[in-house]
Design a protein around this motif. Structure first.
Motif: not given
Length: 584
Positions: A254, A347, A349, A529, A531, A583
């Motif tokens: 990442t 990613k 959110h 979310t 991740n 993000n």
């Protein structure tokens, strides 16, 4: 979550939540379920996905936000609850919006919609679906997963999906017994009386606390303003989902990378992109000019599908979504095959709050939002009764000042007895605790020769008349009521739903007062979310690529569409478009 009120201001709210992690589920009986209908189940899942497409396309007509994500399951469930209580024009508009009137059987047997949807939600809530429901068609790639399944998985590291439904209504405002019984039969709804008229602040606090509890603290305040005193009823649907990826992304992979909202040839923005390699279901759709890849969660119970049109831009994705249908998505999924791949994915959110009132009005649902036209007469007669003085406090975690709450209607007898039966039984129970009342009942035995002919000459009573003919009448109403209660307990699990359909038919042929329930707003809120591992502190399993290298390189670096789907039921849990990743 939905809010309905009579006169004045009213709200309709929907709550949905995603947090990626893991939990275990429930085992179910191996017996076949006669209620299950594979055709209806497939149709409802398809209708739900088609509604997702239409809502998404309509939202994007005016929206310029970086993401538009919502929960089709939460919206469809709340609208189905409204369908259960609707009649007349409102009923017909909801039937069209939910795509139910396209099926001749369901058009004549609306109760089956609620029965089948409740079975689907039961399967979704549990880790292991009912064995008798496995006749649903499964995607080909899922049947090929034996060699690709993570062998370190166990039942305690799967997923948790829970759907909770509730109705909160003004104390003294009548709710039809048939609607209440059907709600509890199909959706196991939480029913709670509140005092909106006199204590709107505490009522608002209770609703927010209920949503906060059902979404595991992710949506703490669905009601941002205090409820108006004119509130009569709130219909709520809350969703909580968490699951771990089948394979976690490489933590070291990442890092900030380019994302191109307006195409590869235009200036990029920098976002945190995750990386993973391995075997994944994939299909290069030449016919629809796009590519689709699947990121499965543990045990392939749920899957995130990512669809990127070729040469994607904001404008291109909007055009692509407008032409996409549920059938096209299902067709592409059915053609997916396992391929070795390197995947780059941002990613995410996403917190989103969408006012769906104008969206649904554009899609044909208009009368629901009009005081003069809304017809929710199966929910209530609109008659208000005096406030009860003998109430009991309600219960909910982290809620104070609960003296205004009233008990839930969740016992078996209350669900299956008529209003008059319940009232008479209550009176009989009170008399049973009173010694004077007992003596009065014992002295109230009378003897008479009954006859259907009121003019017939009565003969003197004889012993055999009393013993054999049983011409004894007693003022013991609770004896007959108790046996009637036993008879009223439905042997048909769908009896309460069918009764509501019969009530709709009867009301449609009669002149009846409209209770005046209408929705003034429809608000949908999510928190999503995504991740590397799916949740904080999850165990990671590293996969390696074949030495020959990957078949494909899938870079989600341009605007894309995604769908999180429960595989056994095909229910779309989350659906959305991402123009610019948000993000953490």
């Amino acid at each position: 979550m939905g809010v309905l009120k009579v006169a004045g201001v009213s709200y309709l709210l929907l709550a949905a939540i995603l947090l990626v992690c893991a939990q275990n589920g429930n085992n179910q009986s191996s017996e076949d379920d006669p209620r299950f209908d594979a055709r209806v189940s497939e149709l409802l899942a398809k209708n739900m996905l088609q509604l997702s497409q239409e809502i998404g396309t309509t939202i994007l007509q005016d929206s310029d936000r970086p993401t538009e994500v919502f929960s089709p399951l939460s919206i469809y469930t709340a609208l189905s609850i409204l369908l259960m209580g609707a009649n007349g024009q409102t009923f017909q508009e909801l039937m069209g919006l939910l795509k139910i009137n396209s099926d001749s059987y369901l058009s004549q047997n609306t109760w089956k919609v609620h029965e089948e949807l409740s079975l689907m939600i039961d399967d979704l809530n549990g880790t292991i679906p009912h064995p008798g429901h496995r006749r649903r068609y499964q995607a080909l790639w899922r049947n090929q997963n034996a060699l690709h399944e993570n062998r370190n998985q166990n039942q305690e590291s799967l997923q948790q999906i829970s759907v909770a439904n509730g109705i909160f209504f003004q104390n003294g405002y009548s709710i039809r017994d048939d609607f209440r019984d059907a709600m509890q039969s199909a959706y196991q709804a939480h029913l709670q009386r509140l005092d909106f008229a006199n204590k709107p602040d505490l009522s608002t606090k209770y609703i927010n606390s209920w949503v906060n509890e059902k979404t595991q603290g992710k949506i703490k305040k669905i009601l941002t303003n205090e409820l108006p005193q004119s509130t009569k009823a709130i219909i709520a649907s809350a969703l909580y989902f968490k699951a771990l990826w089948e394979r976690t992304f490489y933590e070291a992979g990442t890092k900030p990378r380019e994302f191109y909202p307006d195409g590869i040839n235009r200036p990029p923005i920098m976002v945190d992109m995750m990386a993973i390699g391995g075997s994944y279901p994939f299909y290069d759709s030449k016919e629809y000019d796009c590519r689709i890849i699947a990121l499965p969660y543990r045990k392939h119970l749920t899957t995130m599908y990512i669809i990127i049109p070729n040469k994607s831009t904001r404008h291109r994705l909007r055009q692509f979504q407008a032409t996409l249908t549920a059938d096209k998505i299902q067709e592409m999924i059915s053609k997916m095959e396992w391929k070795t791949a390197i995947i780059l994915f941002p990613k995410l959110h996403i917190t989103n709050r969408i006012d769906l009132k104008m969206v649904l009005k554009r899609m044909g649902l208009r009368s629901l939002f009009s005081y003069d036209q809304s017809d929710l007469s199966l929910i209530s007669t609109g008659v208000e009764t005096p406030l009860s003085q003998n109430h009991f406090p309600g219960t909910l975690n982290n809620v104070d000042d609960r003296q205004f709450l009233f008990p839930r209607f969740d016992d078996v007898e209350s669900r299956n007895a008529t209003a008059s039966t319940r009232n008479a039984t209550h009176e009989a129970a009170k008399n049973n605790t009173n010694d004077a009342a007992k003596r009065e009942r014992r002295s109230a035995v009378t003897y008479k020769a009954t006859s259907s002919d009121t003019n017939a000459q009565r003969e003197p009573l004889r012993l055999k008349d009393l013993v054999i003919s049983k011409r004894i009448t007693k003022s013991y109403p609770y004896i007959k009521l108790r046996s009637r209660l036993r008879r009223d307990i439905p042997t048909d699990p769908s009896l309460n739903l069918k009764r509501l359909d019969l009530l709709r038919t009867r009301l449609s042929s009669e002149r009846y007062p409209n209770p005046g329930l209408f929705a003034d707003e429809l608000i949908h809120q999510i928190d999503l979310t995504v991740n590397e591992v799916g949740t904080e502190g999850g165990a990671a399993t590293i996969t390696t690529l074949n030495r020959s290298g990957p078949d494909i390189l899938f870079r989600a670096e341009t605007p894309f569409l995604f769908l999180i789907r429960h595989e056994d039921t095909k229910i779309p849990i989350f659906y959305g478009t991402v123009f610019e990743p948000t993000n953490f």
